[in-house]
Write a protein that holds these residues in place. Structure first.
Motif, short mmCIF file in Angstrom:
data_model
loop_
_atom_site.label_atom_id
_atom_site.label_comp_id
_atom_site.label_asym_id
_atom_site.label_seq_id
_atom_site.Cartn_x
_atom_site.Cartn_y
_atom_site.Cartn_z
N THR A 5 -6.45 3.52 10.15
CA THR A 5 -7.82 3.00 10.20
C THR A 5 -8.12 1.98 9.11
OG1 THR A 5 -8.61 4.82 8.80
CG2 THR A 5 -8.62 5.18 11.18
N LEU A 6 -7.15 1.69 8.27
CA LEU A 6 -7.42 0.84 7.11
C LEU A 6 -7.80 -0.58 7.53
CD1 LEU A 6 -7.53 0.97 4.09
CD2 LEU A 6 -5.12 0.35 3.98
N GLU A 7 -7.13 -1.11 8.53
CA GLU A 7 -7.41 -2.48 8.94
C GLU A 7 -8.84 -2.62 9.43
OE1 GLU A 7 -6.59 -6.19 8.74
OE2 GLU A 7 -4.95 -4.75 8.43
N HIS A 8 -9.29 -1.64 10.17
CA HIS A 8 -10.66 -1.67 10.65
C HIS A 8 -11.65 -1.59 9.49
CE1 HIS A 8 -14.25 -0.80 13.01
NE2 HIS A 8 -14.45 0.28 12.27
N GLN A 9 -11.37 -0.74 8.50
CA GLN A 9 -12.25 -0.61 7.35
C GLN A 9 -12.31 -1.91 6.55
OE1 GLN A 9 -10.60 2.68 5.21
NE2 GLN A 9 -11.22 4.22 6.74
N ILE A 10 -11.15 -2.55 6.39
CA ILE A 10 -11.12 -3.81 5.63
C ILE A 10 -11.90 -4.88 6.37
CG2 ILE A 10 -9.61 -5.67 4.84
CD1 ILE A 10 -7.46 -3.55 4.32
N THR A 11 -11.69 -4.98 7.69
CA THR A 11 -12.40 -6.00 8.48
C THR A 11 -13.91 -5.80 8.40
OG1 THR A 11 -10.51 -6.13 10.00
CG2 THR A 11 -12.63 -6.99 10.79
N ALA A 12 -14.34 -4.56 8.52
CA ALA A 12 -15.77 -4.28 8.46
C ALA A 12 -16.34 -4.66 7.10
CB ALA A 12 -16.02 -2.81 8.75
N TYR A 13 -15.61 -4.35 6.04
CA TYR A 13 -16.10 -4.67 4.69
C TYR A 13 -16.14 -6.18 4.47
CZ TYR A 13 -16.25 -5.32 -0.34
OH TYR A 13 -16.57 -5.75 -1.59
N VAL A 14 -15.09 -6.87 4.87
CA VAL A 14 -15.03 -8.32 4.68
C VAL A 14 -16.18 -8.99 5.41
CG1 VAL A 14 -13.68 -10.39 5.18
CG2 VAL A 14 -12.54 -8.37 4.28
N THR A 15 -16.42 -8.56 6.63
CA THR A 15 -17.52 -9.14 7.41
C THR A 15 -18.86 -8.95 6.70
OG1 THR A 15 -16.30 -8.71 9.46
CG2 THR A 15 -18.68 -9.12 9.65
N GLU A 16 -19.10 -7.75 6.23
CA GLU A 16 -20.37 -7.46 5.57
C GLU A 16 -20.50 -8.23 4.27
OE1 GLU A 16 -23.03 -3.61 4.06
OE2 GLU A 16 -20.97 -3.33 4.74
N LEU A 17 -19.42 -8.31 3.50
CA LEU A 17 -19.49 -9.00 2.21
C LEU A 17 -19.73 -10.50 2.40
CD1 LEU A 17 -19.05 -8.75 -0.92
CD2 LEU A 17 -16.73 -9.54 -0.47
N LEU A 18 -18.99 -11.11 3.29
CA LEU A 18 -19.14 -12.56 3.50
C LEU A 18 -20.52 -12.90 4.05
CD1 LEU A 18 -15.60 -13.50 4.87
CD2 LEU A 18 -16.49 -13.67 2.54
N HIS A 39 0.84 -1.20 0.00
CA HIS A 39 0.00 0.00 0.00
C HIS A 39 0.88 1.26 0.00
CE1 HIS A 39 -2.89 2.97 1.72
NE2 HIS A 39 -3.77 2.27 1.04
N PRO A 40 0.40 2.36 -0.59
CA PRO A 40 1.20 3.60 -0.60
C PRO A 40 1.57 4.11 0.78
CG PRO A 40 -0.56 3.76 -2.20
CD PRO A 40 -0.80 2.49 -1.44
N SER A 41 0.81 3.71 1.81
CA SER A 41 1.14 4.18 3.16
C SER A 41 2.32 3.44 3.76
CB SER A 41 -0.08 4.00 4.08
OG SER A 41 -0.38 2.62 4.24
N GLN A 42 2.70 2.32 3.15
CA GLN A 42 3.83 1.55 3.67
C GLN A 42 5.14 2.29 3.39
OE1 GLN A 42 3.69 -1.12 5.40
NE2 GLN A 42 5.58 -2.28 5.22
N PRO A 43 5.94 2.59 4.41
CA PRO A 43 7.22 3.28 4.16
C PRO A 43 8.13 2.48 3.24
CG PRO A 43 6.65 3.29 6.50
CD PRO A 43 5.68 2.37 5.84
N PHE A 44 8.77 3.18 2.34
CA PHE A 44 9.68 2.54 1.40
C PHE A 44 10.80 1.81 2.13
CE2 PHE A 44 13.50 2.66 -1.30
CZ PHE A 44 13.01 2.06 -2.45
N SER A 45 11.17 2.31 3.28
CA SER A 45 12.30 1.76 4.01
C SER A 45 12.03 0.37 4.57
CB SER A 45 12.68 2.70 5.16
OG SER A 45 11.54 2.98 5.97
N GLU A 46 10.76 -0.07 4.59
CA GLU A 46 10.45 -1.38 5.15
C GLU A 46 11.11 -2.50 4.35
OE1 GLU A 46 8.56 -2.49 7.78
OE2 GLU A 46 8.43 -0.44 8.54
#
Length: 1561
Positions: free
Chosen positions: A1352-1365, A1276-1283
């Motif tokens: 907050t991305l992890e929370h958004q992904i979890t909420a979406y996955v739960t609703e979709l499934l 993801h673009p938020s991931q630091p390049f240095s990782e």
């Protein structure tokens, strides 16, 4: 009588012709609508709509409101008359040294500032007169409200120029020129501190150019407040002689929570001033302290739900938009009572707020699912609102008459009521202010006391601006008006929030009540200061047995005493002992923080303002949406210290993805360090100018939009080819051979027919069969077949021409003598000329060398095989008969049977031709004309019916009265057999009764004539095919004739507009238009240019690649290349024309047009630039489709012609700018050869990356050869390049997006061959939408591999996955379950696209991997496309068109767009577009945007809101609509902009009124 036909061409008679309907009504309507649009643009409403906007869409200037407010402020401003002694005392102090004046509220601090300003300005004028550099005074305030107020005071008391500047003026975006103008024309500027801090840091002004700094409410000067920053960063950095004088004003210089001496010393040191107050008795007379009282009330209950709240929640508690109110109501019930809580609910759930709730609900749905949400869900949510509002309306009606008793009020309100009743029991002049904490409390208490207060109490409320979307706005002007009414006495009890403490100048009053307790000593002092009259009171309301309240009262009193003792204890001539040490202490935190000063302007970049400058830079980046952009800061610990990496948005316009700051001791400083480094880097790369302002704003639009769109309105006149160049080959000489194309009609024609041949000098292409439409509406097919060997004309043995004379029946001798070339050509020429003369009433000069082609009859019932001899196929018997007999005149001895099945021609009227069917046994020439006969000019008898001569000639003519009467069928003159006949053309009577003597009996048999009647349409279509193929040859793009012609055909004025269902000036019979091929070509063009851009820009970010790709595929580039190739000549915009199908090069002797001596005149057609660009895309689509093999294994050779077409049609032969991107690939393998693998792709992979390969292979059966490439697809673009030292997925997403787009488009294109581009586009949207790809991502499990550093991305992904499934588990067999859930976080569809892009690169550019991914994971969902119809129809433009055309049946509407200037700051930087919807000459909606696309979306939504829900009769009444349903399709060969030879109407000007102002790819 002349045997030649008179100059009465059949083309004069338009009655049977399938001509285009006049488009004048449509054209006039469009012209009228355009005039309405232009008139609206210059109207007051239009000017307001297009007024230059700032980035947040606010007008730069609101002159009327500002003037009105300034007037109100000025009216209420004090004018200095006789300053009091203490004011003069402090003024004298301020003249000598920097001073902080500490005086109570209402003691006239501002007037001291006025005195000082007068003195400073007087000295400034002397300074300027002596040649000194001009300087200016700044009056700094802490809020926008104070800026208005204090500027009004200064303007009333100074006779010098004073202006006001604050954030609402968008001053941050002002250029230096605007500031210099402001400095030159004013002596004083009143502004918020942030404005001056920004101006100083940009180098627009220096401390040396300022003579006085006045700090209003100077106690704010601490820590990093803008007051403090001005002093620290600029005042203290200037040389002492260059520093301006400082004057501070405050009612409380210190907070007193800290040590009094230390706090005062820090304030004095920071402002480089001395605190001064006065013990002068005159102050006592000026400011009266109120008597302080304590008003105690019983302890409040716990928050509770009223009966109304409980009932409402039981009925409507599930409605999301009401939840905030349900939560607030119990708190209000506790503090104010049940009546206020219920009133709060009734106010929030009122009819007047229904629209607000609807908008809130719509916003929530759109935020959750954008425009892709199922409409019925939103409808259901909206439908729930009205019952709730209706329920509350009933409650309101019932409660309106109910008396308010003490049980409905809290103990706090009861105590307040009792006290106020006592104050207002009789008429009184006193004024009361009740201070509360919240806006709702002020509103509710004001409403309550209007009901329960005494008759002499007139209550209102005073609050600040709205902070929540559901609150009514309370503007500065409303605040001022309320205070004016308060001063005048029409309001005498004001319920106010803190806005009345520090901010607005509240008039004197004699009673101040703190309903809600103050929180600080400053609040206490300032609110108490509002009670200024004699015998005034200040009431503290305390809860019984509340120790916090009791302690707070004691604390603020003690703190005030300490503060005043300290201020008054200071001698006038004291020195600030230890101020140097204190200053060092204050500045110690600033030490070690780097500073950049621009050497040319002095603009200053510090750790403190770097955050602001970087945020300004990022927020100014133009985006297609209105969502703000922000930099992202990632702070990590390094031992005891911290380091920060700042990430700029991935779509940014600069090649700067991130920067890393230095190690710092605190996280906050680490963030500033990273921002500082980013700004330094941007300055180095010239993305920040010498004033630290973004420079790309000036050049980005030229790059981003690059004038990329072209106008769909503007049309130019271009040459149009009407004849293929093939006809010119060897014309002028007698041919040695003729190539034969046999024209057959397997399904027959109107009558019995005989095949005919078209003989040409060169071999024709192999044409496809195509449809012809007969006079009765039946469809038949023309089949053309090329013979493999030409007709050799050296010697031709004409065999089998013996037979019977066709008219007399006598035997003819057989002639088998070989004919010379000239004889054969002459016989074919004679036959061809006879066809032109007898069938089409055209007599051409007999000049065989000038012929382009010839006609010949084919033997009846002969079997045509491609390799047969050409001369064996020709019916030489018929040719010979026609050559030897021009016609057969009737004689008395002519056998009756020879008159049957003959072709009869009226020699005086070319519009009367007949097929004889029988000889009547009962009718005679002088008998009356039978009733079933077709109409004629004369009907006195059958003989008169036959003769078409005029009166004098008829009188002279003598006819045999005994001749027979022939029953016949009149030949219809409908030439355009390529189009279906209209109803009126199929209902024409053709029965005729004729006498043979006045007519000519043609040597052509009806079977030949019937076939020849199809020649105009056939020749026109053949010529169109050949011209289109010449365009393909011009571009070296091999295409099948049908695809070539389709790519070059524009059949209406709105062919190039996909989102408008109605066509204007539709030209029938042209075949398929280019729309579908353009749709396909656009997709391949996007893919090809994406791949080449990705390869050629290995380090470019997504934004840069987007820009470079747009420069390749934009309409402007396509248009320029097409212009260079003269592609416009080959575009087919003219339907069949009965005047232009004849061969060129022949001399017309008789017939329509014979009096004109010119050859075929130059013909022009009006084309919009966009049309020409669209045709280029259609040619790419034709090249793609000609060789693509859908459903088969992909091979790169299939697309080589399409790749070449992209290069040919996007590359100018000469480029002015060598940096302009180009597409150089000629075949697919060229992409592969041009790609240089980046270092990370070939680097040794880690165990984690290899593990990811295994996991991904289980989710999709493809095993990556380069694990690091797969890893990049999930970063993801938020991931630091240095990782991991790996780039993010945005480049691969850019690539994968176009690949999936192509796979989706080709699938839907081939599967739905009968659907138009609008339908394809709308339904394709579902297949490539973020909503659907997010579903694919989760179903594959790709979301588990995403690496990010987003809070907050992890929370958004979890909420979406739960609703979709959950939706999936309950969907059963439904495949569209994904449309019922919220929109996914955008990163989920992004990684699907990046994964596809990564596969494509990893597989060495093998498109099969893309197709396999589509087939496995996407195709299944869309096997039944009908379930997505509603999804597609949610597009606003589609919805609007369907609504107005289908629901209301209205035709008089238009959606116009037009570019207008837009500003960013004050300079014209980027083009805006205004869009309007007009219905029956009324502008009902308007919107602006950065592109026509988004402006149209918004204006369509607005228009829908206006008209949706109206019943049809209401719509007609509202707009005066009387449009008729249905109606024919208007077609006009000239109305599309075609200029015909000798056209007196000038139709070549074109009527191309397009609906798009700017078209973007």
């Amino acid at each position: 009588m002349d045997s030649d036909y008179a100059d009465q061409d059949d083309s004069d008679d338009e009655r049977g012709e399938d001509m285009a309907m006049p488009a004048s009504s449509l054209s006039q309507r469009r012209k009228r609508q355009r005039e309405v649009f232009e008139k609206w643009l210059v109207s007051r409403a239009g000017q307001e709509a297009i007024k230059p906007k700032t980035k947040d869409s606010k007008p730069i200037e609101v002159a009327d409101e500002e003037l009105s407010l300034s007037s109100l402020m000025s009216k209420d401003s004090l004018v200095i008359r006789n300053p009091r002694d203490y004011q003069l005392e402090l003024f004298e102090r301020a003249k000598k040294e920097n001073t902080i004046a500490v005086l109570d509220t209402g003691s006239g601090k501002t007037l001291i500032a006025v005195l000082l300003l007068r003195w400073v300005i007087d000295h400034e004028l002397e300074h300027r007169a002596a040649g000194g550099t001009p300087r200016i005074s700044f009056f700094l305030v802490a809020s926008v409200t104070l800026a208005y107020q204090q500027s009004a005071v200064l303007k009333s008391n100074l006779d010098h120029e004073v202006t006001r500047v604050c954030g609402t003026d968008n001053a941050d975006a002002w250029k230096k020129s605007r500031w210099l103008e402001l400095f030159a024309t004013n002596k004083v500027i009143v502004c918020t501190a942030a404005i001056l801090a920004s101006c100083l840091s940009k180098g627009y002004i220096t401390m040396k150019e300022i003579n006085l700094l006045i700090f209003d409410e100077a106690h704010h000067a601490k820590k990093n407040h803008d007051y403090a920053r001005i002093v620290k960063d600029f005042y203290l950095q200037a040389e002492p002689p260059d520093r301006p004088r400082i004057f501070g004003m405050t009612a409380s210089p210190i907070d007193a929570k800290a040590d009094v001496v230390q706090a005062a010393t820090e304030l004095e040191t920071l402002l480089h001033s001395k605190i001064a107050t006065t013990r002068d008795v005159s102050l006592t007379g000026a400011v009266t302290r109120p008597t302080e009282l304590l008003l105690r009330y019983s302890r409040l209950s716990q928050p509770f739900a009223t009966d109304l709240l409980q009932t409402t929640k039981a009925k409507h508690g599930h409605i999301h938009t009401f939840q905030t109110y349900f939560e607030k109501s119990p708190v209000i019930a506790r503090e104010l009572g049940s009546w206020c809580a219920d009133q709060f609910l009734m106010e929030k759930l009122s009819e007047k707020r229904l629209r607000l709730h609807e908008l809130s609900t719509e916003r929530r749905f759109r935020a959750r699912s954008a425009q892709d949400e199922e409409r019925h869900e939103l409808d259901a949510a909206l439908a729930e609102l009205k019952p709730a509002i209706a329920f509350m309306d009933d409650v309101r009606d019932k409660s309106a008459t109910l008396a308010i008793n003490h049980s409905m009020l809290s103990s706090k309100v009861i105590e307040l009521k009792a006290y106020l009743d006592y104050q207002f029991e009789r008429p009184t002049s006193q004024r009361c202010i009740v201070f509360v904490d919240r806006r709702d409390s002020a509103r509710l208490l004001a409403s309550l006391f209007q009901k329960i207060g005494t008759e002499h109490m007139k209550s209102a409320f005073l609050i600040g601006g709205a902070s929540e979307p559901d609150e009514d706005a309370f503007s500065v002007r409303q605040q001022v008006m309320t205070l004016i009414k308060f001063r005048g006495g029409s309001i005498n009890c004001l319920f106010a929030t803190s806005v009345a403490e520090e901010g607005l100048d509240v008039p004197d009053c004699n009673l101040v009540i703190r309903f809600d307790m103050y929180k600080t000593m400053i609040q206490f002092v300032q609110s108490r200061g509002r009670a200024r009259q004699k015998n005034s009171r200040f009431v503290h309301m305390l809860e019984m047995r509340n120790s916090i309240h009791e302690q707070l009262v004691q604390e603020v009193r003690y703190q005030e005493i300490v503060m005043r003792q300290f201020s008054q204890a200071m001698p006038e001539d004291r020195r600030l002992v230890g101020s140097e040490d204190c200053l060092e202490s204050l500045m110690a935190k600033e030490q070690g923080l780097r500073v950049y000063i621009d050497p040319t302007t002095g603009a200053k970049l510090t750790y403190n303002n770097a955050l602001v400058y970087l945020a300004n830079f990022v927020s100014a980046i133009p985006t297609e949406s209105n969502e703000p952009q922000h930099p992202t800061y990632i702070v990590t610990s390094r031992g005891p210290k911290f380091i920060c990496e700042v990430l700029l948005p991935g779509g940014g316009p600069v090649p700067l993805r991130s920067t890393i700051g230095r190690l710092c001791s605190k996280k906050a400083i680490a963030k500033r360090s990273a921002a500082f480094e980013a700004c330094i880097e941007l300055r180095k790369r010239l993305y920040l100018d010498e004033h630290l302002m973004p420079t790309y704003q000036k050049k980005l639009p030229a790059m981003r939009n690059a004038l990329l769109p072209v106008s769909a309105h503007k049309t130019n006149q271009y040459l149009m080819r009407t004849k293929p160049s093939l006809w010119e080959h060897m014309r002028g000489t007698l041919p040695l051979e003729l190539w034969m194309t046999i024209l057959e009609f397997p399904d027959g024609l109107d009558r019995r027919c005989q095949p005919i041949a078209l003989l040409t000098r060169s071999r024709l292409p192999d044409f496809p069969s195509f449809s012809l439409f007969l006079n009765d509406g039946r469809e038949t097919k023309l089949r053309s077949q090329q013979l493999q060997h030409p007709l050799q004309l050296g010697t031709t043995d004409l065999q089998d021409i013996a037979g019977l004379d066709s008219l007399t029946g006598t035997p003819k001798s057989c002639n088998s003598t070989p004919f010379r070339r000239e004889e054969v050509v002459n016989k074919l020429t004679a036959f061809t000329l006879r066809v032109f003369k007898d069938v089409f009433s055209k007599t051409f000069e007999e000049d065989a060398a000038s012929f382009s082609y010839w006609f010949a009859p084919i033997r009846a019932k002969s079997v045509i095989i491609p390799h047969m001899r050409a001369d064996a196929a020709i019916d030489w018997n018929t040719v010979e008969e026609v050559c030897h007999n021009n016609s057969y005149p009737w004689k008395p001895d002519t056998p009756a049977k020879t008159l049957v099945d003959r072709f009869l021609v009226d020699k005086w009227d070319g519009g009367r031709k007949f097929y004889s069917t029988a000889v009547s046994d009962t009718l005679r020439p002088l008998d009356p004309v039978p009733l079933d006969a077709a109409k004629a000019k004369h009907n006195e008898n059958i003989l008169g019916y036959t003769v078409s001569l005029w009166k004098k000639a008829r009188e002279m003519a003598v006819w045999n009265p005994d001749q027979p009467v022939i029953e016949a069928e009149k030949m219809l003159f409908r030439r355009n057999l390529l189009a279906k006949p209209e109803d009126k053309e199929t209902q024409v009577s053709t029965k005729a009764y004729l006498c043979p003597e006045p007519l000519t009996i043609s040597a052509l048999r009806p079977a030949i004539v019937v076939s020849c009647l199809t020649l105009p349409a056939i020749i026109h279509r053949f010529e169109s095919y050949m011209i289109a193929l010449e365009a393909c040859q011009l571009t070296s793009i091999p295409c099948a004739p049908a695809l070539a012609l389709e790519a070059m055909t524009k059949d209406s004025d709105h062919t190039d507009e996909h989102d408008k269902p109605a066509q204007i000036n539709f030209k029938r019979g042209m075949g398929n238009s280019y729309e579908r091929l353009e749709f396909l070509g656009d997709a391949f063009l996007k893919t090809a240019t994406t791949v080449s851009t990705f390869i050629q820009n290995p380090t470019g970010n997504e934004f840069e690649m987007h820009v470079r790709r747009m420069q390749l595929l934009c309409n402007k580039n396509l248009f320029n290349v097409a212009l260079e190739l003269k592609l416009y000549e080959y575009i087919r915009t003219m339907s069949f024309s009965r005047r232009l199908w004849y061969p060129e090069g022949l001399n017309l002797l008789h017939g329509k047009g014979s009096n004109k001596h010119e050859e075929f005149a130059v013909i022009k057609h009006g084309l919009a630039h966009k049309t020409i660009a669209d045709v280029s895309e259609a040619l790419i689509g034709a090249a793609f489709m000609s060789h693509d093999r859908p459903g088969e294994q992909w091979h790169e050779q299939q697309w080589e012609n399409a790749v070449h077409a992209v290069t040919k049609l996007t590359t100018l032969s000469r480029r002015d700018d060598p940096e302009t991107p180009v597409h150089l690939m000629e075949k697919w393998d060229d992409y592969r050869k041009a790609y240089n693998k980046p270092a990370y792709q070939t680097a040794i992979s880690t165990a984690s990356q290899r593990d990811l390969v295994e996991k991904a292979a289980r989710e999709h059966p493809y095993r990556f050869k380069h694990p690091s490439l797969l890893r990049v697809a999930f970063i993801h673009p938020s991931q630091p390049f240095s990782e991991e030292n790996l780039p993010n997925y945005q480049r691969l997403e850019f690539l994968g997006d176009s690949l999936l787009d192509l796979a989706s488009i080709t699938h839907i294109f081939y599967r739905f061959a009968d659907k138009d581009p609008q339908w394809l586009t709308e339904h394709k949207m579902a297949m490539v939408s973020n909503k659907f790809l997010g579903c694919v991502c989760v179903n594959l499990g790709f979301h588990k591999h995403l690496r990010h550093a987003h809070g907050t991305l992890e929370h958004q992904i979890t909420a979406y996955v739960t609703e979709l499934l959950e939706a999936k588990s309950t969907a059963g067999d439904s495949r569209d379950y994904w449309t019922t859930v919220a929109d996914p976080p955008k990163c989920l569809p992004d990684i699907v696209e990046s994964f596809v892009g990564a596969m494509f690169i990893d597989s060495d550019f093998d498109y099969n991997v893309v197709q396999d991914f589509f087939d496995r994971h996407i195709k299944w969902y869309f096997e039944d496309m009908s379930i997505y119809d509603s999804y597609a129809n949610n597009h606003p433009c589609t919805h609007f068109y369907n609504l107005i055309q289908v629901t209301y049946g209205c035709q008089d509407y238009a959606l116009f767009t037009k570019p207008i200037p837009s500003v960013d700051g004050l300079e014209l930087d980027t083009p805006d577009v205004v869009a309007v919807v007009i219905i029956h000459d009324e502008v009902i909606a308007n919107s602006t945007g950065k592109s026509g696309r988004y402006a149209k979306l918004r204006v369509a939504n607005q228009a829908i809101e206006v008209i949706e829900g109206l019943a049809p009769y209401e719509f007609r009444a509202r707009f005066g609509c009387n449009c008729q349903h249905g109606g024919g399709e208007g077609v006009d060969a000239g109305a599309s902009g075609i200029e015909l030879p000798g056209d007196p109407k000038g139709l070549g000007e074109g009527v191309n009124v397009e609906w798009k102002g700017v078209e973007e790819h």
